[in-house]
Write a protein that holds these residues in place. Sequence first.
Motif, PDB file in Angstrom:
ATOM      1  N   GLY A  69       0.775  -1.243  -0.216  1.00 52.20           N
ATOM      2  CA  GLY A  69      -0.059  -0.025  -0.127  1.00 52.20           C
ATOM      3  C   GLY A  69       0.712   1.491   0.084  1.00 52.20           C
ATOM      4  N   GLU A  72       2.078   2.680  -3.543  1.00 51.72           N
ATOM      5  CA  GLU A  72       1.347   3.349  -4.167  1.00 51.72           C
ATOM      6  C   GLU A  72       1.692   4.704  -4.117  1.00 51.72           C
ATOM      7  OE1 GLU A  72      -2.585   2.261  -3.232  1.00 51.72           O
ATOM      8  OE2 GLU A  72      -2.368   0.237  -3.338  1.00 51.72           O
ATOM      9  N   HIS A 134      -4.319  -1.245   6.527  1.00 52.07           N
ATOM     10  CA  HIS A 134      -2.817  -0.926   6.317  1.00 52.07           C
ATOM     11  C   HIS A 134      -2.184   0.294   6.481  1.00 52.07           C
ATOM     12  CE1 HIS A 134      -3.688   0.857   2.335  1.00 52.07           C
ATOM     13  NE2 HIS A 134      -2.730   1.115   2.440  1.00 52.07           N
TER      14      HIS A 134
END
Length: 394
Positions: A69, A72, A134
Amino acid sequence: MSSSIQDIKALLTSSEHELHIAKDALKATERGIEEAHERHRIAKATHDALVIKLANVKAQFREQIMEEGLRESNRWNEMYYKLLEWKENNNGDVLVLVDKDSDEETKKLSRWVINQRSAHKYFMNGDTKHIKDHRIDALNKVGGKCCFSIDEFIGFIWSVADHVFEGNVAELKQYHDEHNTFDISVKENKKLAAFVSRARTAYANKQEGRAQHDLTDEKIEQLNAIGFKWDFKKSRKRKSSTSTEYDTQYALLLEFKNEYGHTKVNKLIKEWQKGEGEPSRKEFRRLPVFLTFVRKEYIAYVEGQPSSLDAEKVKQLEELGIEWKQPPSIPRKNTGGEISRKKKKSKIESKDQESYVAAELDVEAELPLLAATVMPTLPSPHVTEDDEGESTMI
Protein backbone atom coordinates in the motif's frame (compact mmCIF):
# COMPACT_ATOMS: atom_id res chain seq x y z
CA MET A 1 -84.84 -34.29 14.24
CA SER A 2 -82.69 -37.27 13.24
CA SER A 3 -81.61 -35.50 10.04
CA SER A 4 -80.40 -32.56 12.09
CA ILE A 5 -78.24 -34.87 14.20
CA GLN A 6 -76.77 -36.36 11.03
CA ASP A 7 -75.95 -32.87 9.78
CA ILE A 8 -74.26 -32.02 13.06
CA LYS A 9 -72.24 -35.24 12.96
CA ALA A 10 -71.15 -34.46 9.44
CA LEU A 11 -70.15 -30.95 10.47
CA LEU A 12 -68.14 -32.30 13.40
CA THR A 13 -66.43 -34.86 11.18
CA SER A 14 -65.55 -32.15 8.67
CA SER A 15 -64.22 -29.88 11.40
CA GLU A 16 -62.10 -32.69 12.87
CA HIS A 17 -60.69 -33.38 9.41
CA GLU A 18 -59.81 -29.70 8.93
CA LEU A 19 -58.19 -29.62 12.39
CA HIS A 20 -56.14 -32.70 11.49
CA ILE A 21 -54.94 -30.99 8.32
CA ALA A 22 -54.10 -27.83 10.30
CA LYS A 23 -52.10 -29.89 12.82
CA ASP A 24 -50.14 -31.51 10.01
CA ALA A 25 -49.46 -28.08 8.51
CA LEU A 26 -48.35 -26.76 11.91
CA LYS A 27 -45.98 -29.68 12.41
CA ALA A 28 -44.57 -29.17 8.93
CA THR A 29 -44.05 -25.47 9.67
CA GLU A 30 -42.35 -26.25 12.98
CA ARG A 31 -40.06 -28.71 11.20
CA GLY A 32 -39.35 -25.98 8.64
CA ILE A 33 -38.50 -23.53 11.43
CA GLU A 34 -36.19 -26.07 13.05
CA GLU A 35 -34.51 -26.71 9.71
CA ALA A 36 -34.22 -22.95 9.11
CA HIS A 37 -32.65 -22.52 12.55
CA GLU A 38 -30.19 -25.28 11.75
CA ARG A 39 -29.36 -23.70 8.36
CA HIS A 40 -28.92 -20.35 10.12
CA ARG A 41 -26.62 -21.95 12.69
CA ILE A 42 -24.51 -23.56 9.97
CA ALA A 43 -24.40 -20.33 7.94
CA LYS A 44 -23.38 -18.29 11.00
CA ALA A 45 -20.69 -20.79 11.93
CA THR A 46 -19.39 -20.67 8.35
CA HIS A 47 -19.46 -16.86 8.39
CA ASP A 48 -17.62 -16.67 11.72
CA ALA A 49 -15.02 -19.16 10.52
CA LEU A 50 -14.42 -17.13 7.35
CA VAL A 51 -14.10 -13.91 9.39
CA ILE A 52 -11.43 -15.60 11.51
CA LYS A 53 -9.76 -16.98 8.39
CA LEU A 54 -9.70 -13.53 6.76
CA ALA A 55 -8.29 -12.00 9.95
CA ASN A 56 -5.58 -14.68 10.05
CA VAL A 57 -4.70 -14.10 6.39
CA LYS A 58 -4.50 -10.36 7.02
CA ALA A 59 -2.34 -10.96 10.07
CA GLN A 60 -0.08 -13.34 8.16
CA PHE A 61 0.48 -10.89 5.31
CA ARG A 62 -0.08 -7.71 7.31
CA GLU A 63 3.35 -6.25 6.73
CA GLN A 64 3.34 -7.17 3.03
CA ILE A 65 -0.10 -5.56 2.56
CA MET A 66 1.11 -2.43 4.33
CA GLU A 67 4.32 -2.23 2.30
CA GLU A 68 2.43 -2.75 -0.95
CA GLY A 69 0.00 0.00 0.00
CA LEU A 70 2.87 2.39 0.78
CA ARG A 71 4.36 1.79 -2.67
CA GLU A 72 1.33 3.33 -4.35
CA SER A 73 1.50 6.87 -5.63
CA ASN A 74 -1.27 8.84 -3.90
CA ARG A 75 -1.88 11.84 -1.69
CA TRP A 76 -2.10 9.83 1.55
CA ASN A 77 1.29 8.22 1.04
CA GLU A 78 2.81 11.59 0.16
CA MET A 79 1.63 13.04 3.48
CA TYR A 80 2.72 9.92 5.35
CA TYR A 81 6.30 10.28 4.13
CA LYS A 82 6.22 13.97 5.05
CA LEU A 83 5.23 12.92 8.59
CA LEU A 84 8.17 10.52 8.72
CA GLU A 85 10.47 13.32 7.61
CA TRP A 86 8.96 15.69 10.17
CA LYS A 87 9.44 13.12 12.94
CA GLU A 88 13.08 12.63 12.04
CA ASN A 89 13.78 16.37 11.94
CA ASN A 90 11.82 17.31 15.09
CA ASN A 91 13.08 14.98 17.82
CA GLY A 92 10.43 12.29 17.24
CA ASP A 93 7.44 14.63 17.35
CA VAL A 94 4.30 13.34 15.61
CA LEU A 95 1.79 15.93 16.89
CA VAL A 96 2.92 18.56 14.34
CA LEU A 97 1.82 21.59 16.33
CA VAL A 98 1.49 24.86 14.45
CA ASP A 99 0.86 28.53 15.08
CA LYS A 100 0.17 31.55 12.91
CA ASP A 101 3.87 31.79 12.01
CA SER A 102 4.13 28.22 10.72
CA ASP A 103 4.63 27.78 6.99
CA GLU A 104 1.79 26.51 4.82
CA GLU A 105 3.30 23.05 4.28
CA THR A 106 3.54 22.47 8.03
CA LYS A 107 -0.05 23.62 8.45
CA LYS A 108 -1.18 21.16 5.78
CA LEU A 109 0.67 18.34 7.52
CA SER A 110 -0.90 19.30 10.87
CA ARG A 111 -4.38 19.23 9.33
CA TRP A 112 -3.67 15.83 7.78
CA VAL A 113 -2.54 14.42 11.15
CA ILE A 114 -5.72 15.69 12.80
CA ASN A 115 -7.84 14.10 10.06
CA GLN A 116 -6.16 10.73 10.62
CA ARG A 117 -7.27 10.86 14.25
CA SER A 118 -10.82 11.61 13.17
CA ALA A 119 -10.82 8.75 10.65
CA HIS A 120 -9.46 6.41 13.32
CA LYS A 121 -12.35 7.30 15.65
CA TYR A 122 -14.76 6.23 12.90
CA PHE A 123 -12.76 3.04 12.39
CA MET A 124 -12.94 2.11 16.07
CA ASN A 125 -16.69 2.77 15.93
CA GLY A 126 -17.17 0.25 13.11
CA ASP A 127 -17.14 2.74 10.21
CA THR A 128 -14.08 1.53 8.29
CA LYS A 129 -14.45 3.46 5.04
CA HIS A 130 -12.45 6.50 6.21
CA ILE A 131 -9.09 4.80 6.75
CA LYS A 132 -7.72 1.42 5.69
CA ASP A 133 -6.19 -1.18 7.98
CA HIS A 134 -2.76 -1.02 6.36
CA ARG A 135 -2.65 2.76 6.80
CA ILE A 136 -3.32 2.41 10.52
CA ASP A 137 -0.46 -0.11 10.62
CA ALA A 138 1.75 2.33 8.73
CA LEU A 139 1.01 5.13 11.18
CA ASN A 140 1.76 2.83 14.10
CA LYS A 141 5.19 2.07 12.66
CA VAL A 142 7.97 3.85 10.77
CA GLY A 143 10.15 2.25 8.15
CA GLY A 144 13.80 2.34 7.22
CA LYS A 145 15.29 4.49 4.48
CA CYS A 146 13.10 2.97 1.79
CA CYS A 147 10.08 2.91 4.13
CA PHE A 148 9.32 -0.68 3.15
CA SER A 149 11.05 -2.45 6.02
CA ILE A 150 8.85 -1.60 8.98
CA ASP A 151 10.41 -2.49 12.31
CA GLU A 152 10.17 0.58 14.56
CA PHE A 153 7.13 2.17 16.20
CA ILE A 154 6.31 5.66 15.01
CA GLY A 155 4.39 6.38 18.21
CA PHE A 156 1.48 8.02 16.38
CA ILE A 157 -0.82 9.68 18.89
CA TRP A 158 -4.40 8.65 18.16
CA SER A 159 -5.84 10.50 21.15
CA VAL A 160 -4.35 13.80 22.28
CA ALA A 161 -6.46 13.63 25.46
CA ASP A 162 -4.96 10.25 26.40
CA HIS A 163 -1.48 11.48 25.47
CA VAL A 164 -1.79 14.52 27.72
CA PHE A 165 -3.28 12.42 30.52
CA GLU A 166 -0.45 9.88 30.39
CA GLY A 167 2.10 12.68 30.40
CA ASN A 168 0.48 14.21 33.46
CA VAL A 169 0.42 10.86 35.25
CA ALA A 170 4.13 10.35 34.56
CA GLU A 171 4.91 13.86 35.80
CA LEU A 172 2.72 13.33 38.88
CA LYS A 173 4.52 10.06 39.70
CA GLN A 174 7.87 11.82 39.48
CA TYR A 175 6.61 14.59 41.76
CA HIS A 176 5.35 12.05 44.32
CA ASP A 177 8.65 10.16 44.25
CA GLU A 178 10.46 13.40 45.08
CA HIS A 179 8.01 14.94 47.59
CA ASN A 180 6.01 11.95 48.91
CA THR A 181 2.67 13.73 48.39
CA PHE A 182 0.04 14.27 45.71
CA ASP A 183 -1.11 17.58 47.17
CA ILE A 184 0.45 20.23 44.94
CA SER A 185 0.03 23.96 45.33
CA VAL A 186 -0.82 26.14 42.35
CA LYS A 187 2.16 28.33 43.15
CA GLU A 188 4.49 25.36 42.96
CA ASN A 189 3.17 23.77 39.73
CA LYS A 190 0.02 25.29 38.29
CA LYS A 191 -0.48 22.73 35.50
CA LEU A 192 -0.01 19.67 37.72
CA ALA A 193 -2.09 21.14 40.55
CA ALA A 194 -4.96 21.72 38.10
CA PHE A 195 -4.64 18.14 36.83
CA VAL A 196 -4.86 16.73 40.38
CA SER A 197 -7.85 18.93 41.21
CA ARG A 198 -9.72 17.95 38.03
CA ALA A 199 -9.05 14.26 38.61
CA ARG A 200 -10.29 14.36 42.20
CA THR A 201 -13.37 16.39 41.31
CA ALA A 202 -14.26 14.06 38.43
CA TYR A 203 -13.75 11.01 40.66
CA ALA A 204 -15.97 12.45 43.41
CA ASN A 205 -18.68 13.24 40.86
CA LYS A 206 -18.41 9.72 39.43
CA GLN A 207 -18.78 8.22 42.89
CA GLU A 208 -22.00 10.21 43.26
CA GLY A 209 -23.39 8.71 40.05
CA ARG A 210 -22.79 11.62 37.69
CA ALA A 211 -21.31 10.75 34.31
CA GLN A 212 -17.67 11.74 33.84
CA HIS A 213 -16.59 10.90 30.29
CA ASP A 214 -13.11 12.35 30.76
CA LEU A 215 -12.28 10.02 33.66
CA THR A 216 -12.63 6.44 32.42
CA ASP A 217 -12.10 3.31 34.50
CA GLU A 218 -8.82 2.78 32.63
CA LYS A 219 -7.58 6.23 33.67
CA ILE A 220 -8.61 5.56 37.25
CA GLU A 221 -6.52 2.37 37.15
CA GLN A 222 -3.54 4.34 35.80
CA LEU A 223 -3.73 6.73 38.74
CA ASN A 224 -4.31 3.92 41.23
CA ALA A 225 -1.17 2.24 39.90
CA ILE A 226 0.97 5.15 41.17
CA GLY A 227 -0.82 5.17 44.54
CA PHE A 228 -2.81 8.33 43.84
CA LYS A 229 -4.90 9.66 46.75
CA TRP A 230 -8.39 10.61 45.60
CA ASP A 231 -9.42 12.60 48.68
CA PHE A 232 -9.00 16.36 48.81
CA LYS A 233 -6.89 17.83 51.58
CA LYS A 234 -8.90 18.25 54.79
CA SER A 235 -8.38 21.99 54.69
CA ARG A 236 -9.94 22.23 51.27
CA LYS A 237 -13.66 22.80 50.88
CA ARG A 238 -15.12 21.59 47.65
CA LYS A 239 -17.52 23.83 45.85
CA SER A 240 -20.99 22.47 45.43
CA SER A 241 -21.61 20.81 42.10
CA THR A 242 -23.27 22.77 39.34
CA SER A 243 -25.87 20.01 39.09
CA THR A 244 -27.22 20.85 42.57
CA GLU A 245 -27.82 24.41 41.39
CA TYR A 246 -29.77 23.47 38.27
CA ASP A 247 -32.92 25.41 39.17
CA THR A 248 -30.93 28.54 40.02
CA GLN A 249 -28.83 28.38 36.88
CA TYR A 250 -31.82 27.57 34.67
CA ALA A 251 -33.67 30.60 36.04
CA LEU A 252 -30.57 32.70 35.34
CA LEU A 253 -30.38 31.36 31.77
CA LEU A 254 -34.07 32.11 31.28
CA GLU A 255 -33.50 35.65 32.52
CA PHE A 256 -30.57 35.98 30.11
CA LYS A 257 -32.71 34.91 27.16
CA ASN A 258 -35.55 37.25 28.15
CA GLU A 259 -33.09 40.13 28.23
CA TYR A 260 -30.96 39.37 25.16
CA GLY A 261 -33.37 37.29 23.06
CA HIS A 262 -31.09 34.23 22.74
CA THR A 263 -28.95 31.78 24.74
CA LYS A 264 -25.67 32.39 22.91
CA VAL A 265 -23.88 33.29 26.11
CA ASN A 266 -20.34 32.88 24.84
CA LYS A 267 -20.93 35.37 22.04
CA LEU A 268 -21.58 38.10 24.57
CA ILE A 269 -18.88 36.86 26.92
CA LYS A 270 -16.30 37.48 24.19
CA GLU A 271 -17.64 40.98 23.64
CA TRP A 272 -17.55 41.73 27.37
CA GLN A 273 -13.96 40.50 27.57
CA LYS A 274 -13.03 42.93 24.81
CA GLY A 275 -14.59 45.73 26.82
CA GLU A 276 -17.58 45.99 24.50
CA GLY A 277 -20.29 46.51 27.08
CA GLU A 278 -21.00 44.96 30.45
CA PRO A 279 -23.45 42.26 31.59
CA SER A 280 -26.50 43.56 33.43
CA ARG A 281 -25.81 40.86 36.01
CA LYS A 282 -22.33 39.61 36.81
CA GLU A 283 -23.79 36.12 37.36
CA PHE A 284 -24.29 35.87 33.58
CA ARG A 285 -20.54 35.29 33.28
CA ARG A 286 -20.97 31.89 34.94
CA LEU A 287 -23.57 30.62 32.47
CA PRO A 288 -21.01 29.04 30.07
CA VAL A 289 -20.03 26.65 32.89
CA PHE A 290 -23.68 25.68 33.33
CA LEU A 291 -24.14 25.13 29.57
CA THR A 292 -21.03 22.95 29.43
CA PHE A 293 -22.33 20.91 32.35
CA VAL A 294 -25.83 20.30 30.94
CA ARG A 295 -24.42 19.30 27.54
CA LYS A 296 -22.24 16.65 29.18
CA GLU A 297 -25.17 15.49 31.28
CA TYR A 298 -27.33 15.30 28.14
CA ILE A 299 -24.87 12.90 26.51
CA ALA A 300 -25.08 10.70 29.60
CA TYR A 301 -28.89 10.97 29.52
CA VAL A 302 -29.28 9.83 25.89
CA GLU A 303 -26.79 7.00 26.41
CA GLY A 304 -28.78 5.69 29.39
CA GLN A 305 -26.11 6.51 31.94
CA PRO A 306 -26.67 8.21 35.30
CA SER A 307 -27.46 11.87 34.67
CA SER A 308 -28.83 14.84 36.56
CA LEU A 309 -31.07 15.59 33.58
CA ASP A 310 -34.43 13.99 32.95
CA ALA A 311 -36.97 14.29 30.13
CA GLU A 312 -38.60 17.34 31.71
CA LYS A 313 -35.32 19.23 32.09
CA VAL A 314 -34.23 18.31 28.57
CA LYS A 315 -37.52 19.68 27.24
CA GLN A 316 -37.07 22.86 29.30
CA LEU A 317 -33.62 23.46 27.84
CA GLU A 318 -34.68 22.68 24.28
CA GLU A 319 -37.55 25.14 24.57
CA LEU A 320 -34.98 27.77 25.51
CA GLY A 321 -33.16 27.00 22.26
CA ILE A 322 -30.26 24.90 23.59
CA GLU A 323 -28.70 22.74 20.87
CA TRP A 324 -27.13 19.41 21.79
CA LYS A 325 -23.98 17.71 20.58
CA GLN A 326 -24.35 14.11 19.42
CA PRO A 327 -22.93 11.53 21.85
CA PRO A 328 -19.66 9.81 20.86
CA SER A 329 -21.52 6.54 20.20
CA ILE A 330 -23.34 8.12 17.23
CA PRO A 331 -21.15 8.20 14.09
CA ARG A 332 -20.51 11.68 12.80
CA LYS A 333 -20.78 13.03 9.27
CA ASN A 334 -18.67 11.57 6.48
CA THR A 335 -15.19 13.11 6.55
CA GLY A 336 -13.50 10.98 3.93
CA GLY A 337 -13.44 10.57 0.21
CA GLU A 338 -11.68 12.37 -2.60
CA ILE A 339 -14.56 14.75 -3.34
CA SER A 340 -15.02 15.88 0.25
CA ARG A 341 -11.25 16.22 0.60
CA LYS A 342 -11.11 18.56 -2.40
CA LYS A 343 -14.04 20.60 -1.13
CA LYS A 344 -12.42 20.87 2.28
CA LYS A 345 -9.11 21.90 0.72
CA SER A 346 -10.85 24.58 -1.31
CA LYS A 347 -12.61 25.90 1.80
CA ILE A 348 -9.46 25.96 3.87
CA GLU A 349 -7.40 27.74 1.24
CA SER A 350 -9.99 30.50 1.01
CA LYS A 351 -9.81 31.24 4.75
CA ASP A 352 -7.41 33.45 6.61
CA GLN A 353 -4.31 31.46 7.57
CA GLU A 354 -4.65 32.25 11.25
CA SER A 355 -8.13 30.70 11.47
CA TYR A 356 -7.54 27.60 9.36
CA VAL A 357 -7.54 25.18 12.28
CA ALA A 358 -11.22 25.80 12.98
CA ALA A 359 -12.09 23.96 9.73
CA GLU A 360 -10.60 20.67 10.88
CA LEU A 361 -12.40 17.75 12.44
CA ASP A 362 -12.05 17.37 16.21
CA VAL A 363 -9.51 20.19 16.48
CA GLU A 364 -11.76 22.05 18.90
CA ALA A 365 -11.34 19.25 21.43
CA GLU A 366 -7.58 19.02 20.98
CA LEU A 367 -6.46 22.64 21.09
CA PRO A 368 -6.99 23.20 24.85
CA LEU A 369 -5.11 19.99 25.61
CA LEU A 370 -2.26 20.88 23.29
CA ALA A 371 -2.06 24.36 24.76
CA ALA A 372 -1.74 22.89 28.26
CA THR A 373 1.02 20.53 27.04
CA VAL A 374 3.10 22.88 24.94
CA MET A 375 2.79 26.03 27.07
CA PRO A 376 2.70 24.75 30.69
CA THR A 377 4.37 27.90 32.02
CA LEU A 378 1.58 30.16 30.79
CA PRO A 379 -1.75 30.55 32.61
CA SER A 380 -4.05 27.73 31.56
CA PRO A 381 -7.06 28.97 29.56
CA HIS A 382 -10.53 28.41 30.92
CA VAL A 383 -12.27 26.07 28.51
CA THR A 384 -16.00 26.08 27.99
CA GLU A 385 -18.35 25.15 25.19
CA ASP A 386 -19.89 27.79 23.00
CA ASP A 387 -23.55 28.01 22.15
CA GLU A 388 -23.31 25.38 19.37
CA GLY A 389 -21.43 22.94 21.60
CA GLU A 390 -17.92 23.84 20.36
CA SER A 391 -15.01 24.23 22.80
CA THR A 392 -13.85 27.77 23.47
CA MET A 393 -10.89 29.07 25.48
CA ILE A 394 -11.73 32.19 27.48
